[in-house]
Design a protein around this motif. Sequence first.
Motif, PDB file in Angstrom:
ATOM      1  N   GLU A  51       0.848  -1.192   0.000  1.00  0.00           N
ATOM      2  CA  GLU A  51       0.000   0.000   0.000  1.00  0.00           C
ATOM      3  C   GLU A  51       0.882   1.240   0.000  1.00  0.00           C
ATOM      4  O   GLU A  51       1.956   1.255   0.610  1.00  0.00           O
ATOM      5  CB  GLU A  51      -0.908   0.006   1.229  1.00  0.00           C
ATOM      6  CG  GLU A  51      -2.059   0.952   1.156  1.00  0.00           C
ATOM      7  CD  GLU A  51      -3.067   0.621   0.067  1.00  0.00           C
ATOM      8  OE1 GLU A  51      -3.521   1.557  -0.619  1.00  0.00           O
ATOM      9  OE2 GLU A  51      -3.407  -0.570  -0.112  1.00  0.00           O
ATOM     10  N   PRO A  66      -4.097  -7.589  10.960  1.00  0.00           N
ATOM     11  CA  PRO A  66      -4.770  -7.891   9.691  1.00  0.00           C
ATOM     12  C   PRO A  66      -4.350  -6.890   8.605  1.00  0.00           C
ATOM     13  O   PRO A  66      -4.436  -5.679   8.800  1.00  0.00           O
ATOM     14  CB  PRO A  66      -6.261  -7.745  10.017  1.00  0.00           C
ATOM     15  CG  PRO A  66      -6.350  -7.826  11.504  1.00  0.00           C
ATOM     16  CD  PRO A  66      -5.045  -7.317  12.029  1.00  0.00           C
ATOM     17  N   ILE A  67      -3.888  -7.399   7.490  1.00  0.00           N
ATOM     18  CA  ILE A  67      -3.386  -6.567   6.402  1.00  0.00           C
ATOM     19  C   ILE A  67      -4.455  -5.600   5.895  1.00  0.00           C
ATOM     20  O   ILE A  67      -4.157  -4.466   5.538  1.00  0.00           O
ATOM     21  CB  ILE A  67      -2.807  -7.431   5.259  1.00  0.00           C
ATOM     22  CG1 ILE A  67      -1.961  -6.578   4.302  1.00  0.00           C
ATOM     23  CG2 ILE A  67      -3.878  -8.127   4.486  1.00  0.00           C
ATOM     24  CD1 ILE A  67      -0.586  -6.343   4.772  1.00  0.00           C
ATOM     25  N   GLU A  68      -5.701  -6.008   5.898  1.00  0.00           N
ATOM     26  CA  GLU A  68      -6.776  -5.135   5.414  1.00  0.00           C
ATOM     27  C   GLU A  68      -6.964  -3.907   6.314  1.00  0.00           C
ATOM     28  O   GLU A  68      -7.269  -2.826   5.830  1.00  0.00           O
ATOM     29  CB  GLU A  68      -8.085  -5.910   5.264  1.00  0.00           C
ATOM     30  CG  GLU A  68      -8.061  -6.922   4.132  1.00  0.00           C
ATOM     31  CD  GLU A  68      -7.627  -6.329   2.794  1.00  0.00           C
ATOM     32  OE1 GLU A  68      -8.113  -5.236   2.428  1.00  0.00           O
ATOM     33  OE2 GLU A  68      -6.794  -6.951   2.117  1.00  0.00           O
ATOM     34  N   VAL A  69      -6.780  -4.064   7.602  1.00  0.00           N
ATOM     35  CA  VAL A  69      -6.883  -2.934   8.523  1.00  0.00           C
ATOM     36  C   VAL A  69      -5.760  -1.937   8.241  1.00  0.00           C
ATOM     37  O   VAL A  69      -5.983  -0.719   8.207  1.00  0.00           O
ATOM     38  CB  VAL A  69      -6.834  -3.413   9.994  1.00  0.00           C
ATOM     39  CG1 VAL A  69      -6.718  -2.238  10.952  1.00  0.00           C
ATOM     40  CG2 VAL A  69      -8.047  -4.253  10.312  1.00  0.00           C
ATOM     41  N   LYS A  86      -4.085  -1.584   5.366  1.00  0.00           N
ATOM     42  CA  LYS A  86      -4.336  -0.970   4.053  1.00  0.00           C
ATOM     43  C   LYS A  86      -5.384   0.128   4.174  1.00  0.00           C
ATOM     44  O   LYS A  86      -5.256   1.195   3.583  1.00  0.00           O
ATOM     45  CB  LYS A  86      -4.798  -2.021   3.047  1.00  0.00           C
ATOM     46  CG  LYS A  86      -3.684  -2.894   2.530  1.00  0.00           C
ATOM     47  CD  LYS A  86      -4.229  -3.832   1.465  1.00  0.00           C
ATOM     48  CE  LYS A  86      -3.129  -4.669   0.854  1.00  0.00           C
ATOM     49  NZ  LYS A  86      -3.637  -5.512  -0.231  1.00  0.00           N
ATOM     50  N   GLN A  87      -6.431  -0.133   4.939  1.00  0.00           N
ATOM     51  CA  GLN A  87      -7.500   0.858   5.116  1.00  0.00           C
ATOM     52  C   GLN A  87      -6.952   2.132   5.753  1.00  0.00           C
ATOM     53  O   GLN A  87      -7.282   3.234   5.339  1.00  0.00           O
ATOM     54  CB  GLN A  87      -8.617   0.271   5.968  1.00  0.00           C
ATOM     55  CG  GLN A  87      -9.790   1.212   6.141  1.00  0.00           C
ATOM     56  CD  GLN A  87     -10.886   0.586   6.996  1.00  0.00           C
ATOM     57  OE1 GLN A  87     -10.651  -0.329   7.776  1.00  0.00           O
ATOM     58  NE2 GLN A  87     -12.093   1.085   6.852  1.00  0.00           N
ATOM     59  N   GLU A 139      -4.962   3.965   3.068  1.00  0.00           N
ATOM     60  CA  GLU A 139      -5.859   4.501   2.043  1.00  0.00           C
ATOM     61  C   GLU A 139      -6.554   5.772   2.510  1.00  0.00           C
ATOM     62  O   GLU A 139      -6.876   6.646   1.721  1.00  0.00           O
ATOM     63  CB  GLU A 139      -6.904   3.457   1.663  1.00  0.00           C
ATOM     64  CG  GLU A 139      -6.365   2.325   0.827  1.00  0.00           C
ATOM     65  CD  GLU A 139      -7.354   1.192   0.653  1.00  0.00           C
ATOM     66  OE1 GLU A 139      -8.473   1.249   1.238  1.00  0.00           O
ATOM     67  OE2 GLU A 139      -7.024   0.240  -0.061  1.00  0.00           O
TER      68      GLU A 139
END
Length: 100
Positions: free
Chosen positions: A18, A85-88, A90-91, A94
């Motif tokens: 990211e 968690p990778i999504e946290v 990335k969010q 972003e």
Amino acid sequence: MEKIMRGVCAIQDVTLAEFNGETDHVHLLVEYPPTVQLSKLINSLKGVSSRRLRKRYPHIKTHWIGKKGHLWSPSYFAGSVGGAPIEVLKQYIEQQQAPH
């Protein structure tokens, strides 16, 4: 800048997961193997991006370069997020403002 940073990461077997930032700094989420020294990776990211950006955008020297002639500050912040968690992550990145 993102393209430059991705290129540097690819050469060093690092994944740039990211990229984002704000007017005066960038946020990078990278995955790197234990064989990569973080300080050397950051030095490469800063050095290569500075040279390429100055070459492509000559006016950057008058607007962004500091008193000592450097595009980047000599400091950096690095945090380890193993297990998060990778999504946290990335969010979070972003949601930062894109660098200009």
